[in-house]
Design a protein around this motif. Structure first.
Motif, PDB file in Angstrom:
ATOM      1  N   HIS A 153       5.949   4.229 -13.241  1.00  0.00           N
ATOM      2  CA  HIS A 153       5.299   4.040 -11.942  1.00  0.00           C
ATOM      3  C   HIS A 153       3.780   4.115 -12.047  1.00  0.00           C
ATOM      4  CE1 HIS A 153       5.027   3.999  -7.585  1.00  0.00           C
ATOM      5  NE2 HIS A 153       4.183   5.018  -7.659  1.00  0.00           N
ATOM      6  N   ASP A 154       3.266   5.093 -12.784  1.00  0.00           N
ATOM      7  CA  ASP A 154       1.812   5.253 -12.857  1.00  0.00           C
ATOM      8  C   ASP A 154       1.149   4.245 -13.790  1.00  0.00           C
ATOM      9  OD1 ASP A 154       2.691   6.282 -15.258  1.00  0.00           O
ATOM     10  OD2 ASP A 154       1.759   8.256 -15.013  1.00  0.00           O
ATOM     11  N   GLU A 155       1.942   3.387 -14.426  1.00  0.00           N
ATOM     12  CA  GLU A 155       1.389   2.348 -15.295  1.00  0.00           C
ATOM     13  C   GLU A 155       1.500   0.957 -14.685  1.00  0.00           C
ATOM     14  OE1 GLU A 155       3.428   2.677 -19.018  1.00  0.00           O
ATOM     15  OE2 GLU A 155       2.721   4.727 -19.407  1.00  0.00           O
ATOM     16  N   LEU A 156       2.122   0.868 -13.500  1.00  0.00           N
ATOM     17  CA  LEU A 156       2.402  -0.444 -12.917  1.00  0.00           C
ATOM     18  C   LEU A 156       1.134  -1.246 -12.665  1.00  0.00           C
ATOM     19  CD1 LEU A 156       4.473  -2.447 -11.686  1.00  0.00           C
ATOM     20  CD2 LEU A 156       4.113  -1.274  -9.491  1.00  0.00           C
ATOM     21  N   GLU A 175       9.461   1.983 -12.099  1.00  0.00           N
ATOM     22  CA  GLU A 175      10.730   2.682 -12.286  1.00  0.00           C
ATOM     23  C   GLU A 175      11.253   3.274 -10.985  1.00  0.00           C
ATOM     24  OE1 GLU A 175       9.784   5.725 -15.099  1.00  0.00           O
ATOM     25  OE2 GLU A 175       8.141   6.514 -13.870  1.00  0.00           O
ATOM     26  N   ARG A 176      10.381   3.401  -9.976  1.00  0.00           N
ATOM     27  CA  ARG A 176      10.800   3.937  -8.682  1.00  0.00           C
ATOM     28  C   ARG A 176      11.270   2.864  -7.705  1.00  0.00           C
ATOM     29  NH1 ARG A 176       5.782   7.989  -7.129  1.00  0.00           N
ATOM     30  NH2 ARG A 176       5.668   9.163  -9.095  1.00  0.00           N
ATOM     31  N   PRO A 199      -0.508 -22.550  -5.667  1.00  0.00           N
ATOM     32  CA  PRO A 199      -0.778 -23.337  -6.871  1.00  0.00           C
ATOM     33  C   PRO A 199      -1.293 -22.518  -8.062  1.00  0.00           C
ATOM     34  CG  PRO A 199      -2.576 -23.577  -5.315  1.00  0.00           C
ATOM     35  CD  PRO A 199      -1.516 -22.752  -4.614  1.00  0.00           C
ATOM     36  N   ALA A 200      -0.714 -21.361  -8.249  1.00  0.00           N
ATOM     37  CA  ALA A 200      -1.051 -20.477  -9.375  1.00  0.00           C
ATOM     38  C   ALA A 200       0.081 -19.463  -9.474  1.00  0.00           C
ATOM     39  CB  ALA A 200      -2.390 -19.768  -9.129  1.00  0.00           C
ATOM     40  N   PRO A 201       0.224 -18.809 -10.618  1.00  0.00           N
ATOM     41  CA  PRO A 201       1.285 -17.807 -10.740  1.00  0.00           C
ATOM     42  C   PRO A 201       1.118 -16.676  -9.734  1.00  0.00           C
ATOM     43  CG  PRO A 201       0.392 -18.361 -12.898  1.00  0.00           C
ATOM     44  CD  PRO A 201      -0.517 -18.984 -11.875  1.00  0.00           C
ATOM     45  N   VAL A 202       2.239 -16.239  -9.175  1.00  0.00           N
ATOM     46  CA  VAL A 202       2.251 -15.119  -8.233  1.00  0.00           C
ATOM     47  C   VAL A 202       3.131 -14.025  -8.826  1.00  0.00           C
ATOM     48  CG1 VAL A 202       2.741 -14.348  -5.883  1.00  0.00           C
ATOM     49  CG2 VAL A 202       1.992 -16.708  -6.291  1.00  0.00           C
ATOM     50  N   ILE A 203       2.567 -12.827  -8.964  1.00  0.00           N
ATOM     51  CA  ILE A 203       3.273 -11.688  -9.528  1.00  0.00           C
ATOM     52  C   ILE A 203       3.562 -10.685  -8.423  1.00  0.00           C
ATOM     53  CG2 ILE A 203       3.231  -9.823 -11.239  1.00  0.00           C
ATOM     54  CD1 ILE A 203       1.041 -11.390 -12.716  1.00  0.00           C
ATOM     55  N   ALA A 204       4.814 -10.309  -8.275  1.00  0.00           N
ATOM     56  CA  ALA A 204       5.179  -9.228  -7.352  1.00  0.00           C
ATOM     57  C   ALA A 204       5.128  -7.913  -8.125  1.00  0.00           C
ATOM     58  CB  ALA A 204       6.567  -9.454  -6.792  1.00  0.00           C
ATOM     59  N   ALA A 205       4.252  -7.009  -7.716  1.00  0.00           N
ATOM     60  CA  ALA A 205       4.174  -5.663  -8.289  1.00  0.00           C
ATOM     61  C   ALA A 205       4.985  -4.748  -7.389  1.00  0.00           C
ATOM     62  CB  ALA A 205       2.726  -5.201  -8.390  1.00  0.00           C
ATOM     63  N   LEU A 206       6.232  -4.516  -7.780  1.00  0.00           N
ATOM     64  CA  LEU A 206       7.183  -3.799  -6.921  1.00  0.00           C
ATOM     65  C   LEU A 206       7.024  -2.305  -7.132  1.00  0.00           C
ATOM     66  CD1 LEU A 206      10.195  -6.169  -7.608  1.00  0.00           C
ATOM     67  CD2 LEU A 206       8.804  -6.089  -5.547  1.00  0.00           C
ATOM     68  N   ASN A 207       6.241  -1.704  -6.265  1.00  0.00           N
ATOM     69  CA  ASN A 207       5.875  -0.303  -6.413  1.00  0.00           C
ATOM     70  C   ASN A 207       6.782   0.655  -5.651  1.00  0.00           C
ATOM     71  OD1 ASN A 207       4.638  -1.627  -4.151  1.00  0.00           O
ATOM     72  ND2 ASN A 207       3.484   0.244  -3.757  1.00  0.00           N
ATOM     73  N   ALA A 263       0.838  -1.194   0.000  1.00  0.00           N
ATOM     74  CA  ALA A 263       0.000   0.000   0.000  1.00  0.00           C
ATOM     75  C   ALA A 263       0.878   1.252   0.000  1.00  0.00           C
ATOM     76  CB  ALA A 263      -0.914   0.000   1.217  1.00  0.00           C
ATOM     77  N   GLY A 264       0.331   2.320  -0.550  1.00  0.00           N
ATOM     78  CA  GLY A 264       1.047   3.587  -0.559  1.00  0.00           C
ATOM     79  C   GLY A 264       1.947   3.737  -1.771  1.00  0.00           C
ATOM     80  N   GLU A 265       2.655   4.857  -1.799  1.00  0.00           N
ATOM     81  CA  GLU A 265       3.474   5.210  -2.955  1.00  0.00           C
ATOM     82  C   GLU A 265       4.955   4.932  -2.768  1.00  0.00           C
ATOM     83  OE1 GLU A 265       2.532   6.589  -6.043  1.00  0.00           O
ATOM     84  OE2 GLU A 265       0.601   5.845  -5.367  1.00  0.00           O
ATOM     85  N   LYS A 266       5.367   4.489  -1.575  1.00  0.00           N
ATOM     86  CA  LYS A 266       6.805   4.399  -1.310  1.00  0.00           C
ATOM     87  C   LYS A 266       7.364   2.991  -1.265  1.00  0.00           C
ATOM     88  CE  LYS A 266       7.203   8.748   1.262  1.00  0.00           C
ATOM     89  NZ  LYS A 266       7.642   9.372   2.539  1.00  0.00           N
ATOM     90  N   ALA A 267       6.574   2.024  -0.821  1.00  0.00           N
ATOM     91  CA  ALA A 267       7.171   0.730  -0.514  1.00  0.00           C
ATOM     92  C   ALA A 267       6.314  -0.444  -0.960  1.00  0.00           C
ATOM     93  CB  ALA A 267       7.439   0.617   0.985  1.00  0.00           C
TER      94      ALA A 267
END
Length: 255
Positions: free
Chosen positions: A182-185, A123-124, A94-102, A54-58
């Motif tokens: 960042h705004d497209e993640l 990109e951040r 038991p399914a793909p897990v995607i890390a969205a590194l924000n 959650a949030g914009e930093k981490a």
């Protein structure tokens, strides 16, 4: 589940959000417990799982240092066991897990990303196994998964120096597979997750299991495991639908 973790569904895609933005989504015991509950709830329901912060930093700035500073050896062992259990549950989901590194993914946050199948970075994003400067080492799988992802010497450098690498450097090191604005993640990851959710569920789970086993077995044993797994998919709805769609020149509609 508790208020430090949120689990939401959009069709067959589940999103697990670590929700402690005021603490940069640090992973204390309550948060790990909430993650374990969320993973249990999503298991069997989600065809794809997205993990983010959650949030914009981490994404997750690591384990909770303010808590760790006061731990005894016994408490540290229990905390380590809890962290390992969550990372293992992510890896074996038991399914793909995607890390969205924000944003920041340090220490335990980096280890969480390593346990995921795919890592997409804003990109951040800034990533690192930073434990050495705390007088400890990675304790939730980082010394093992990092080597397998980026190779021995690169892993040693990242762990020994506690380096923090930006998104582009992480891409060059194979820590992440893609970097987006960042705004497209969120939109980008949602599109990827939607595409994966349309894939055959049984076959996808089998593919993930086989790839995971490649890290645990020698090649001979791994090839034998793959052979048995491949054969077992015949007669499943996935196999029947996929091959019928191919033979009839149509798009498959998997259950």
């Amino acid at each position: 589940m508790n208020d430090t973790v949120q689990l939401t569904f959009d069709g067959d895609v589940a999103t697990l959000t670590i929700d402690r933005p005021d603490r940069l989504n640090a992973l204390n015991e309550a948060t790990l417990e909430g993650m374990a509950d969320a993973l249990d709830e999503a298991r069997g329901e989600a065809r794809v799982l997205v993990v983010t912060g959650a949030g914009e930093k981490a994404f997750a700035a690591g384990a909770d240092i303010s808590r760790m500073a006061e731990m005894s050896v016994e408490e540290a062992h229990a905390y380590c066991e809890q962290g390992h259990a969550v990372m293992n549950a992510v890896e074996s989901f038991p399914a793909p897990v995607i890390a969205a590194l924000n944003g920041y993914a340090f220490g335990g946050g980096c280890e969480l990303a390593l346990a995921c199948d795919l890592r997409i970075a804003s990109e951040r994003a800034v990533i690192g196994q930073t434990e050495i400067d705390l007088g400890i080492v990675p304790g939730w799988g980082g010394t093992q998964r990092l080597v397998r992802l980026v190779g021995d010497e690169t892993a040693r450098r990242l762990v020994f120096f506690g380096e923090r690498v930006d998104a582009q450097d992480a891409l060059e090191l194979d820590l992440v597979s893609e970097v987006v604005a960042h705004d497209e993640l969120d939109e980008y990851v949602a599109g990827m997750a939607a595409d994966l959710a349309e894939k055959p569920q049984f076959a996808m789970a089998a593919a993930k299991e086989a790839i995971n086993e490649a890290h645990e077995m020698g090649q001979r044993e791994g090839l034998d495991f793959e052979r048995r797994l491949w054969s077992s998919l015949f007669g499943t709805p996935d196999q029947r639908e996929g091959m019928d769609a191919f033979l009839n020149d149509r798009d498959p509609e998997f259950e």
